[in-house]
Design a protein around this motif. Structure first.
Motif, PDB file in Angstrom:
ATOM      1  N   GLN A  56       0.832  -1.201   0.000  1.00 22.18           N
ATOM      2  CA  GLN A  56       0.000   0.000   0.000  1.00 22.18           C
ATOM      3  C   GLN A  56       0.873   1.260   0.000  1.00 22.18           C
ATOM      4  OE1 GLN A  56      -3.714  -0.309   0.018  1.00 22.18           O
ATOM      5  NE2 GLN A  56      -2.865  -2.236  -0.702  1.00 22.18           N
ATOM      6  N   ASN A  57       1.785   1.330  -0.989  1.00 24.89           N
ATOM      7  CA  ASN A  57       2.806   2.379  -0.972  1.00 24.89           C
ATOM      8  C   ASN A  57       2.435   3.621  -1.783  1.00 24.89           C
ATOM      9  OD1 ASN A  57       3.032   1.480  -3.590  1.00 24.89           O
ATOM     10  ND2 ASN A  57       4.962   0.393  -3.268  1.00 24.89           N
ATOM     11  N   GLY A  58       1.193   3.706  -2.211  1.00 27.74           N
ATOM     12  CA  GLY A  58       0.753   4.921  -2.867  1.00 27.74           C
ATOM     13  C   GLY A  58       1.088   5.017  -4.342  1.00 27.74           C
ATOM     14  N   ARG A  59       1.630   3.959  -4.936  1.00 31.63           N
ATOM     15  CA  ARG A  59       1.896   3.996  -6.372  1.00 31.63           C
ATOM     16  C   ARG A  59       0.591   4.033  -7.160  1.00 31.63           C
ATOM     17  NH1 ARG A  59       6.656  -0.453  -7.725  1.00 31.63           N
ATOM     18  NH2 ARG A  59       8.360   0.601  -6.656  1.00 31.63           N
ATOM     19  N   ASP A  60       0.709   4.473  -8.415  1.00 34.85           N
ATOM     20  CA  ASP A  60      -0.453   4.452  -9.299  1.00 34.85           C
ATOM     21  C   ASP A  60      -0.960   3.010  -9.400  1.00 34.85           C
ATOM     22  OD1 ASP A  60      -2.332   4.645 -11.286  1.00 34.85           O
ATOM     23  OD2 ASP A  60      -1.068   5.743 -12.685  1.00 34.85           O
ATOM     24  N   PRO A  61      -2.232   2.768  -9.088  1.00 34.39           N
ATOM     25  CA  PRO A  61      -2.725   1.388  -9.095  1.00 34.39           C
ATOM     26  C   PRO A  61      -3.000   0.835 -10.493  1.00 34.39           C
ATOM     27  CG  PRO A  61      -4.507   2.881  -8.560  1.00 34.39           C
ATOM     28  CD  PRO A  61      -3.256   3.720  -8.637  1.00 34.39           C
ATOM     29  N   ILE A  62      -2.868   1.666 -11.530  1.00 37.29           N
ATOM     30  CA  ILE A  62      -3.205   1.233 -12.888  1.00 37.29           C
ATOM     31  C   ILE A  62      -1.934   1.081 -13.718  1.00 37.29           C
ATOM     32  CG2 ILE A  62      -4.448   1.809 -14.999  1.00 37.29           C
ATOM     33  CD1 ILE A  62      -6.405   3.418 -13.319  1.00 37.29           C
ATOM     34  N   ILE A  63      -1.762  -0.094 -14.299  1.00 37.71           N
ATOM     35  CA  ILE A  63      -0.642  -0.317 -15.209  1.00 37.71           C
ATOM     36  C   ILE A  63      -1.203  -0.718 -16.570  1.00 37.71           C
ATOM     37  CG2 ILE A  63       1.204  -1.937 -15.808  1.00 37.71           C
ATOM     38  CD1 ILE A  63       2.234  -1.806 -13.067  1.00 37.71           C
ATOM     39  N   ARG A  64      -0.767   0.000 -17.595  1.00 38.25           N
ATOM     40  CA  ARG A  64      -1.110  -0.333 -18.972  1.00 38.25           C
ATOM     41  C   ARG A  64       0.202  -0.603 -19.702  1.00 38.25           C
ATOM     42  NH1 ARG A  64      -4.875  -1.498 -17.092  1.00 38.25           N
ATOM     43  NH2 ARG A  64      -6.879  -0.467 -16.914  1.00 38.25           N
ATOM     44  N   PHE A  65       0.365  -1.828 -20.155  1.00 38.13           N
ATOM     45  CA  PHE A  65       1.632  -2.226 -20.773  1.00 38.13           C
ATOM     46  C   PHE A  65       1.532  -2.139 -22.292  1.00 38.13           C
ATOM     47  CE2 PHE A  65       4.579  -5.331 -22.565  1.00 38.13           C
ATOM     48  CZ  PHE A  65       5.765  -4.870 -22.014  1.00 38.13           C
ATOM     49  N   LEU A  66       2.527  -1.475 -22.893  1.00 42.36           N
ATOM     50  CA  LEU A  66       2.580  -1.333 -24.347  1.00 42.36           C
ATOM     51  C   LEU A  66       3.711  -2.213 -24.885  1.00 42.36           C
ATOM     52  CD1 LEU A  66       1.697   0.003 -26.989  1.00 42.36           C
ATOM     53  CD2 LEU A  66       3.259   1.901 -26.477  1.00 42.36           C
ATOM     54  N   PRO A  67       3.388  -3.352 -25.494  1.00 39.88           N
ATOM     55  CA  PRO A  67       4.441  -4.212 -26.046  1.00 39.88           C
ATOM     56  C   PRO A  67       5.030  -3.614 -27.306  1.00 39.88           C
ATOM     57  CG  PRO A  67       2.284  -5.099 -26.573  1.00 39.88           C
ATOM     58  CD  PRO A  67       2.047  -3.899 -25.699  1.00 39.88           C
ATOM     59  N   GLN A  68       6.134  -4.185 -27.755  1.00 42.29           N
ATOM     60  CA  GLN A  68       6.816  -3.709 -28.957  1.00 42.29           C
ATOM     61  C   GLN A  68       6.354  -4.479 -30.190  1.00 42.29           C
ATOM     62  OE1 GLN A  68       9.004  -1.003 -29.042  1.00 42.29           O
ATOM     63  NE2 GLN A  68       8.184  -0.825 -26.965  1.00 42.29           N
ATOM     64  N   LEU A  69       6.285  -3.778 -31.299  1.00 42.51           N
ATOM     65  CA  LEU A  69       6.046  -4.450 -32.575  1.00 42.51           C
ATOM     66  C   LEU A  69       7.326  -5.164 -32.996  1.00 42.51           C
ATOM     67  CD1 LEU A  69       4.056  -1.772 -34.606  1.00 42.51           C
ATOM     68  CD2 LEU A  69       3.222  -4.025 -33.922  1.00 42.51           C
ATOM     69  N   THR A  70       7.205  -6.424 -33.359  1.00 48.43           N
ATOM     70  CA  THR A  70       8.360  -7.190 -33.823  1.00 48.43           C
ATOM     71  C   THR A  70       7.999  -7.920 -35.101  1.00 48.43           C
ATOM     72  OG1 THR A  70       7.709  -9.083 -32.456  1.00 48.43           O
ATOM     73  CG2 THR A  70       9.268  -7.513 -31.496  1.00 48.43           C
ATOM     74  N   GLU A  71       9.018  -8.218 -35.904  1.00 48.11           N
ATOM     75  CA  GLU A  71       8.755  -8.926 -37.155  1.00 48.11           C
ATOM     76  C   GLU A  71       8.291 -10.343 -36.852  1.00 48.11           C
ATOM     77  OE1 GLU A  71      10.588  -9.744 -41.595  1.00 48.11           O
ATOM     78  OE2 GLU A  71      11.502  -8.283 -40.252  1.00 48.11           O
ATOM     79  N   ALA A  72       7.230 -10.734 -37.516  1.00 46.95           N
ATOM     80  CA  ALA A  72       6.632 -12.040 -37.271  1.00 46.95           C
ATOM     81  C   ALA A  72       7.477 -13.151 -37.884  1.00 46.95           C
ATOM     82  CB  ALA A  72       5.229 -12.082 -37.861  1.00 46.95           C
ATOM     83  N   PRO A  73       7.499 -14.323 -37.261  1.00 48.54           N
ATOM     84  CA  PRO A  73       8.172 -15.464 -37.876  1.00 48.54           C
ATOM     85  C   PRO A  73       7.420 -15.895 -39.130  1.00 48.54           C
ATOM     86  CG  PRO A  73       6.928 -16.175 -35.959  1.00 48.54           C
ATOM     87  CD  PRO A  73       6.873 -14.673 -35.971  1.00 48.54           C
TER      88      PRO A  73
END
Length: 317
Positions: A279-296
């Motif tokens: 309960q350390n007061g950090r922002d409770p919301i995390i939105r993760f943005l992955p990286q675009l990578t070349e597909a196999p």
């Protein structure tokens, strides 16, 4: 003399245990994902001196009853809810009413902004996808999404529309926005209709907010007109989300790969777990943005596979 860990935890008011409780979903993919999820959370909690208790049930009523029982017996000091919003929202509301800390996977920044929550930044993913296609010179973009109305599906569609307006100053062409079940034949019918449009209306760039079936159908439809995906200007291109075991047959494309339940936990759980437990007061919301990578890709074209190339005749390929 061996002190009782349970008694000491009770006297301190701390169990050093977090409970992962979820509703079982059908399908081997979900079972594998939850196995990975348990591994990730176990490791993260052990690193900070906590244990993980895992329970899963076939129905929502069973999940809710179990959560209430765990809270009443003070068996855990924090809870992790993972699944679809139509399940986890009711679970989160119950725990909120019981005034116990919990972490939930999902998109609740508007309805429950105070909840500790984690999910992908679906809007930003689609915005990146549109910008990538625009950078390759594409101006006629099509969007393929899922038919169901889960929060992440709506967020992906919203991200595409926003980025399209920013890039072109107008709304997406409704003729080039489609939804399909995760089924190759249904996607083929949609994409085939698009590729049959006159050249001035036909899309050259594709944003995929759906499953691997959409990618397979897109490559199949392009092959039927003698084309394949590429990352070079002037060639058909696609960007979007893809699940595990994703491989292109012919062409080249960039994608968000491996955006599975366990990977999301691996990406973002350490800071959220710290915030949840302490309960350390950090922002409770995390939105993760992955990286675009070349597909196999199987690169079948490099192994002697050829197309019967069709030439344009009038408005039809």
């Amino acid at each position: 003399y061996q002190p009782s860990a349970a008694a000491r935890a009770l006297s301190r008011g701390r169990t050093n245990t977090a409970a992962l409780v979820y509703r079982r979903l059908a399908g081997a993919g979900f079972r594998l994902a939850y196995t990975g999820l348990v591994d990730v959370f176990s490791a993260e909690l052990q690193a900070v001196g906590h244990d993980l208790m895992v329970s899963n049930f076939a129905t929502q009523d069973e999940v809710l009853e179990h959560l209430e029982r765990l809270v009443q017996t003070r068996s855990a000091e924090a809870y992790i809810l993972w699944g679809r919003e139509q399940d986890t929202e009711a679970q989160g509301m119950l725990l909120e009413s019981l005034k116990v800390p919990f972490l939930v996977k999902g998109r609740y920044e508007l309805t429950h902004p105070g909840w500790h929550q984690i999910d992908f930044d679906h809007e930003a993913m689609m915005e990146q996808a549109v910008r990538h296609l625009v950078s390759l010179g594409h101006r006629r973009l099509a969007y393929i999404g899922f038919t169901h109305s889960d929060a992440f599906v709506q967020a992906l569609r919203r991200g595409f529309s926003t980025a399209y307006r920013d890039a072109f100053g107008t709304e997406p062409d409704p003729q080039l926005v489609g939804t399909c079940e995760d089924d190759v034949a249904e996607n083929e019918a949609l994409i085939g209709n698009w590729l049959g449009l006159p050249p001035s209306q036909r899309p050259t760039g594709f944003v995929i907010g759906a499953g691997n079936a959409a990618w397979l159908a897109l490559e199949t439809c392009l092959a039927q007109v003698g084309r394949s995906l590429d990352v070079l200007p002037g060639e058909p291109a696609a960007v979007g989300i893809a699940s595990e075991s994703f491989t292109l047959m012919f062409g080249r494309a960039v994608a968000y790969q491996g955006i599975e339940l366990d990977n999301l936990a691996r990406f973002g759980s350490p800071p959220l777990i710290d915030s949840l437990l302490n309960q350390n007061g950090r922002d409770p919301i995390i939105r993760f943005l992955p990286q675009l990578t070349e597909a196999p890709t199987l690169r079948l074209l490099n192994h002697g596979v050829t197309f019967s190339c069709l030439h344009e005749t009038g408005d039809k390929p």
